[in-house]
Design a protein around this motif. Structure first.
Motif, short mmCIF file in Angstrom:
data_model
loop_
_atom_site.label_atom_id
_atom_site.label_comp_id
_atom_site.label_asym_id
_atom_site.label_seq_id
_atom_site.Cartn_x
_atom_site.Cartn_y
_atom_site.Cartn_z
N GLY A 14 29.63 54.19 37.60
CA GLY A 14 30.52 53.29 36.88
C GLY A 14 30.61 53.53 35.40
N ARG A 15 30.43 54.77 34.95
CA ARG A 15 30.50 55.08 33.52
C ARG A 15 31.96 55.16 33.07
N ASP A 48 39.62 45.90 36.30
CA ASP A 48 40.28 47.11 36.79
C ASP A 48 41.75 46.84 37.08
N ALA A 49 42.47 47.87 37.51
CA ALA A 49 43.91 47.75 37.72
C ALA A 49 44.26 46.78 38.84
N ALA A 81 39.92 43.13 39.69
CA ALA A 81 38.49 42.86 39.82
C ALA A 81 37.82 43.01 38.46
N SER A 82 36.79 42.20 38.21
CA SER A 82 36.13 42.24 36.91
C SER A 82 34.63 42.10 37.06
N GLY A 83 33.92 42.42 35.98
CA GLY A 83 32.47 42.30 35.97
C GLY A 83 31.94 42.65 34.60
N ARG A 131 29.97 46.11 42.54
CA ARG A 131 31.38 46.42 42.48
C ARG A 131 31.82 46.96 43.84
N THR A 132 33.07 46.80 44.11
CA THR A 132 33.58 47.11 45.44
C THR A 132 33.70 48.60 45.70
N ALA A 133 33.99 49.41 44.66
CA ALA A 133 34.21 50.84 44.86
C ALA A 133 33.84 51.60 43.60
#
Length: 426
Positions: A64-65, A89-90, A93-95, A117-119
């Protein structure tokens, strides 16, 4: 218009329209392919839980970099008690985000998505070489937080009037796009969005600076205090190298009124000037030479450092006496060349003296030398200097410079070199 000419014209228009449709399709497909690796970075005020600022980022590696600009995440790095970082993300989803390393010299930061995260986003490919001047480049980001967008533009090479070279990009970069990627038509990153100047004049950080940051970044996020502690030494090393390069430049003096002065010492120094003849209400001639390196290092919303300025001017009058001409040029006030907040730096501490540099003797000069230190970046100083002199016959000169974010010894070396290179023209 002949029938043959009309046929040729229609054929050319058809080819052009086909090329535009092909290009539009190519960009559309590329945008769709790259979009999952694009992110919005949000700086969140912990008290209100509202966004305080936004930028863009893009995937550059495993775990996730993401890459972005330092100025996007700087408030969190400086004050993590007040601010938090999160990504979006697009797909929405957030974190949370954590910071792995920063490069304030090139306005870059490497961050990592924390938590579940999902992916895993597909990393962007980084270009191995720069495009040719005039090539199409596509900037991506989230302008004004209205959604991920793509902006076609033109690659115009590196800026000549910078010591740290950014890319001149003809395309509209708007607030919120900072930290997003600029890619070639193959989707490879050639630069990172950093700033727009309006009228489609924008700037990118060359991707090789990001490669170096990725290579040196740790696997685990360090303490933010350690990141902050490393910043002054990196700036000092950079400024020392810049001043060494400047001191080794062409200091050959050129005629300037009663003086001979250096001008464009290095290609990255930009010199301008101006002057005027006497008027009834302003009965004196004057001329100015102003040489600058307006190459700023972002530290916070209220503080930048790095630029330098050299200003030389002279006045002459056939009707004013010595006292009157002294009143003319003593009205000039001088300020530091960089942006600071009241809590960012100390007050200037100044010394004054009458002196006569060997190259300007025997005319006495009244000199003021001032320095101030940075509150949160020990070892960095801003220096401001001005010296004035009068000669008989209604003539006066002054010499001024400012340095931002330098060490004391290098500032002294610059002072000696500059004052030793200015001499009387006759």
């Amino acid at each position: 218009m002949s029938h043959l000419f009309r046929c040729l014209l229609f054929a050319l228009l058809a080819i052009a329209a086909s090329s535009v449709r092909s290009q539009d399709g190519e960009y559309s497909e590329l945008f769709d392919a790259l979009k999952p690796g694009l992110f919005t970075v949000e700086v969140v005020d912990r008290i209100s839980n509202n966004k305080n600022g936004i930028g863009s980022a893009f995937a550059v590696g495993p775990d996730g970099r993401l890459a972005t600009n330092y100025h996007v995440v700087s408030e969190f790095v400086i004050d993590p008690e007040r601010y938090a970082l999160r990504y979006r993300d697009a797909a929405g989803a957030s974190g949370p985000l954590e910071v792995l390393d920063v490069d304030v010299l090139h306005d870059l930061a490497l961050v990592r998505m924390a938590g579940d995260r999902t992916a895993e986003p597909e990393p962007f490919a980084l270009a191995a070489e720069a495009p040719r001047d005039g090539a199409t480049v596509l900037a991506l980001g989230n302008p004004y937080d209205i959604g991920i967008s793509i902006v076609p533009g033109t690659y115009n090479g590196l800026l000549a009037n910078q010591y740290r070279k950014n890319i001149h990009f003809t395309g509209a970069l708007n607030p919120g796009m900072s930290g997003g990627p600029a890619v070639n038509v193959l989707g490879e990153v050639v630069g990172i969005n950093v700033a727009g100047a309006g009228n489609s004049v924008s700037f990118l950080v060359p991707v090789d600076n990001l490669v170096r940051l990725i290579d040196r970044a740790p696997d685990r996020p360090p303490a933010l205090a350690d990141l902050r502690r490393d910043i002054p030494s990196r700036i000092l090393a950079h400024q020392d190298a810049m001043l060494d390069d400047l001191l080794a430049g062409d200091w050959t003096p050129e005629p300037f009124g009663p003086l001979r002065i250096p001008r464009e010492i290095r290609p990255w120094m930009s010199c301008t000037g101006g002057g005027r003849e006497p008027m009834e209400e302003l009965p004196w001639r004057e001329s100015r030479s102003n040489c600058t390196l307006n190459d700023r290092i972002y530290l916070s919303r209220t503080l930048d450092t790095g630029p330098l300025e050299i200003l030389v001017a002279w006045y002459a009058s056939d009707s004013l006496n010595d006292w009157q001409i002294s009143r003319v040029f003593e009205q000039n006030s001088f300020l530091a060349f960089n942006r600071t907040g009241e809590d960012d730096v100390t007050e200037f501490q100044c010394t004054e003296d009458w002196t006569a540099p060997a190259s300007l003797a025997p005319v006495p000069f009244k000199a003021t030398y001032c320095a101030r230190s940075y509150a949160d970046y020990p070892g960095l100083y801003d220096v401001l200097f001005v010296t004035r002199a009068q000669r008989r016959g209604g003539e006066a000169v002054y010499i001024h410079y400012t340095l931002a974010g330098v060490g004391r010894e290098q500032a002294r070396s610059f002072h000696v070199r500059l004052m030793g290179s200015i001499e009387w023209n006759s």
